[in-house]
Design a protein around this motif. Sequence first.
Motif, PDB file in Angstrom:
ATOM      1  N   ILE A 269      12.500  -8.830  -8.049  1.00 52.36           N
ATOM      2  CA  ILE A 269      11.661  -8.283  -9.494  1.00 52.36           C
ATOM      3  C   ILE A 269      12.194  -7.129 -10.112  1.00 52.36           C
ATOM      4  CG2 ILE A 269       9.688  -8.536  -8.290  1.00 52.36           C
ATOM      5  CD1 ILE A 269       8.503  -9.719 -10.874  1.00 52.36           C
ATOM      6  N   SER A 270      12.809  -6.564 -11.084  1.00 51.47           N
ATOM      7  CA  SER A 270      12.892  -4.888 -11.105  1.00 51.47           C
ATOM      8  C   SER A 270      11.456  -4.610 -11.578  1.00 51.47           C
ATOM      9  CB  SER A 270      13.550  -5.024 -12.871  1.00 51.47           C
ATOM     10  OG  SER A 270      12.379  -5.726 -13.662  1.00 51.47           O
ATOM     11  N   ALA A 271      11.244  -3.115 -11.525  1.00 50.49           N
ATOM     12  CA  ALA A 271      10.261  -2.149 -11.992  1.00 50.49           C
ATOM     13  C   ALA A 271       9.407  -2.413 -12.645  1.00 50.49           C
ATOM     14  CB  ALA A 271      10.781  -0.777 -11.900  1.00 50.49           C
ATOM     15  N   GLY A 272       9.971  -2.542 -13.912  1.00 49.22           N
ATOM     16  CA  GLY A 272       9.347  -3.534 -15.130  1.00 49.22           C
ATOM     17  C   GLY A 272       9.054  -4.518 -15.054  1.00 49.22           C
ATOM     18  N   GLY A 273       9.966  -5.725 -14.498  1.00 47.56           N
ATOM     19  CA  GLY A 273       9.534  -6.567 -14.372  1.00 47.56           C
ATOM     20  C   GLY A 273       9.983  -7.636 -15.916  1.00 47.56           C
ATOM     21  N   ALA A 274      10.850  -6.824 -16.893  1.00 42.96           N
ATOM     22  CA  ALA A 274      11.835  -7.997 -17.421  1.00 42.96           C
ATOM     23  C   ALA A 274      12.727  -8.595 -16.440  1.00 42.96           C
ATOM     24  CB  ALA A 274      11.915  -6.425 -18.409  1.00 42.96           C
ATOM     25  N   SER A 275      13.545  -8.585 -15.598  1.00 36.34           N
ATOM     26  CA  SER A 275      13.943  -8.874 -14.597  1.00 36.34           C
ATOM     27  C   SER A 275      14.392  -9.348 -13.582  1.00 36.34           C
ATOM     28  CB  SER A 275      15.746  -8.114 -14.676  1.00 36.34           C
ATOM     29  OG  SER A 275      16.072  -7.060 -16.103  1.00 36.34           O
ATOM     30  N   ILE A 276      14.589 -10.729 -13.595  1.00 40.68           N
ATOM     31  CA  ILE A 276      14.287 -11.223 -12.166  1.00 40.68           C
ATOM     32  C   ILE A 276      15.392 -12.174 -12.305  1.00 40.68           C
ATOM     33  CG2 ILE A 276      13.048 -13.298 -11.017  1.00 40.68           C
ATOM     34  CD1 ILE A 276      10.078 -12.348 -13.214  1.00 40.68           C
ATOM     35  N   TYR A 277      15.561 -12.018 -10.722  1.00 42.00           N
ATOM     36  CA  TYR A 277      17.168 -12.970 -10.412  1.00 42.00           C
ATOM     37  C   TYR A 277      16.676 -13.255  -8.824  1.00 42.00           C
ATOM     38  CZ  TYR A 277      19.313  -8.746 -13.168  1.00 42.00           C
ATOM     39  OH  TYR A 277      18.659  -8.250 -13.815  1.00 42.00           O
TER      40      TYR A 277
ATOM     41  N   SER B 143       1.042  -1.467   0.092  1.00 41.06           N
ATOM     42  CA  SER B 143       0.020  -0.269   0.176  1.00 41.06           C
ATOM     43  C   SER B 143       1.461   1.258  -0.428  1.00 41.06           C
ATOM     44  CB  SER B 143      -1.166  -0.195   1.368  1.00 41.06           C
ATOM     45  OG  SER B 143      -0.429  -0.238   2.132  1.00 41.06           O
ATOM     46  N   GLY B 144       0.464   2.315  -0.698  1.00 42.61           N
ATOM     47  CA  GLY B 144       1.187   3.407  -0.570  1.00 42.61           C
ATOM     48  C   GLY B 144       2.094   3.476  -2.132  1.00 42.61           C
ATOM     49  N   PHE B 145       2.377   2.693  -2.388  1.00 45.11           N
ATOM     50  CA  PHE B 145       2.433   3.185  -3.779  1.00 45.11           C
ATOM     51  C   PHE B 145       1.824   1.700  -4.900  1.00 45.11           C
ATOM     52  CE2 PHE B 145       6.098  -0.800  -4.206  1.00 45.11           C
ATOM     53  CZ  PHE B 145       5.647  -1.272  -2.803  1.00 45.11           C
ATOM     54  N   SER B 146       2.685   1.312  -5.748  1.00 44.77           N
ATOM     55  CA  SER B 146       2.264  -0.007  -7.130  1.00 44.77           C
ATOM     56  C   SER B 146       3.055  -0.319  -7.045  1.00 44.77           C
ATOM     57  CB  SER B 146       1.770   0.405  -8.437  1.00 44.77           C
ATOM     58  OG  SER B 146       1.463  -0.515  -9.439  1.00 44.77           O
ATOM     59  N   VAL B 147       3.424  -1.624  -7.012  1.00 42.62           N
ATOM     60  CA  VAL B 147       3.700  -3.065  -6.977  1.00 42.62           C
ATOM     61  C   VAL B 147       4.380  -2.882  -8.387  1.00 42.62           C
ATOM     62  CG1 VAL B 147       3.608  -3.960  -5.054  1.00 42.62           C
ATOM     63  CG2 VAL B 147       2.851  -4.242  -7.500  1.00 42.62           C
ATOM     64  N   SER B 148       3.967  -2.305  -9.247  1.00 46.21           N
ATOM     65  CA  SER B 148       4.727  -2.062 -10.490  1.00 46.21           C
ATOM     66  C   SER B 148       5.967  -1.537 -11.089  1.00 46.21           C
ATOM     67  CB  SER B 148       3.352  -1.529 -11.687  1.00 46.21           C
ATOM     68  OG  SER B 148       2.703  -1.355 -11.930  1.00 46.21           O
ATOM     69  N   ASP B 149       5.595  -0.025 -10.570  1.00 44.62           N
ATOM     70  CA  ASP B 149       6.393   1.283 -10.156  1.00 44.62           C
ATOM     71  C   ASP B 149       8.181   0.932  -9.420  1.00 44.62           C
ATOM     72  OD1 ASP B 149       3.826   3.859  -9.780  1.00 44.62           O
ATOM     73  OD2 ASP B 149       4.487   2.450 -11.152  1.00 44.62           O
TER      74      ASP B 149
ATOM     75  N   ARG C  66       4.059 -10.612  -9.465  1.00 45.47           N
ATOM     76  CA  ARG C  66       3.468  -9.560  -8.710  1.00 45.47           C
ATOM     77  C   ARG C  66       2.578  -9.554  -9.799  1.00 45.47           C
ATOM     78  NH1 ARG C  66       8.060  -5.139  -9.714  1.00 45.47           N
ATOM     79  NH2 ARG C  66       8.037  -5.351 -11.789  1.00 45.47           N
ATOM     80  N   ASP C  67       1.309  -8.503  -8.839  1.00 42.30           N
ATOM     81  CA  ASP C  67       0.011  -8.496 -10.214  1.00 42.30           C
ATOM     82  C   ASP C  67       0.250  -7.159  -9.476  1.00 42.30           C
ATOM     83  OD1 ASP C  67      -2.736  -8.554 -10.470  1.00 42.30           O
ATOM     84  OD2 ASP C  67      -2.906 -10.749 -10.315  1.00 42.30           O
ATOM     85  N   LYS C  68      -0.081  -6.158 -10.285  1.00 39.27           N
ATOM     86  CA  LYS C  68      -0.358  -4.913 -10.589  1.00 39.27           C
ATOM     87  C   LYS C  68      -2.107  -4.453 -10.239  1.00 39.27           C
ATOM     88  CE  LYS C  68      -0.456  -0.765 -13.098  1.00 39.27           C
ATOM     89  NZ  LYS C  68      -0.513   0.077 -14.958  1.00 39.27           N
TER      90      LYS C  68
END
Lengths: 106, 121
Positions: free
Chosen positions: B51-59, B25-31, B72-74
């Motif tokens: 997981i990166s902000a854009g979701g393109a990178s996962i480590y 809460s207080g922000f978007s997990v996709s941001d 994640r689910d926006k």
Amino acid sequence: DIQMTQSPSSLSASVGDRVTISCRASQYISRYLNWYQQKPGKAPKVLIYAASNLQGGVPSRFSGGGSGTDFTLTISGLQPEDFATYYCQESYDTSYTFGQGTKLEI
Amino acid sequence: EVQLLESGGDSVQPGGSLRLSCAASGFSVSDLGMAWVRQAPGKGLEWVAVISAGGASIYYGDPVKGRFTISRDKSKNMLWLQMNSLRAEDAAIYYCATLLISAGGRWFDSWGQGTLVTVSS
């Protein structure tokens, strides 16, 4: 993989003391080094990011330095609330490895 | 104000599966980039997945590669950690955290309170 080694593992000090904790990376990490404080039963809290940047709200008695492979966290004028465990963390490439921690005790 | 609330921790047998949730809460997990970090009882911190902000990178950390999946689910503003083939050494408090990137650095900024996973037969 990058390994992070902190020293010492534990440290005894008194209120008002100045203490320094060291952190060494197994390879070059530029300034991608963070410091966290953790108190018992609580989540960690970031103190310093990018080696020397003080996180907002963190007292100025905390300072960080170093670059490359060797880094330090210095606390000038220990306060009772500073007795905790401190962790360094690298974030250079695709890993975010923590050091083993330094427990700061009274 | 950024807030993170983990849930889903439980006691599971070795070889079992568990899905952890982190409500933001207080922000978007996709941001923002997001991460899971764990701490075994009496031990230090260990990063698990990012997981990166854009979701393109996962480590993933080496100990969990091939067994854990971060997602994640926006629309729900949630972060998850699917944990399969659980081992005794996976027992820990699991924290979710935001990953900030600025000033030439990357760090875990806001943290949840953690959820406890126990692996035992």
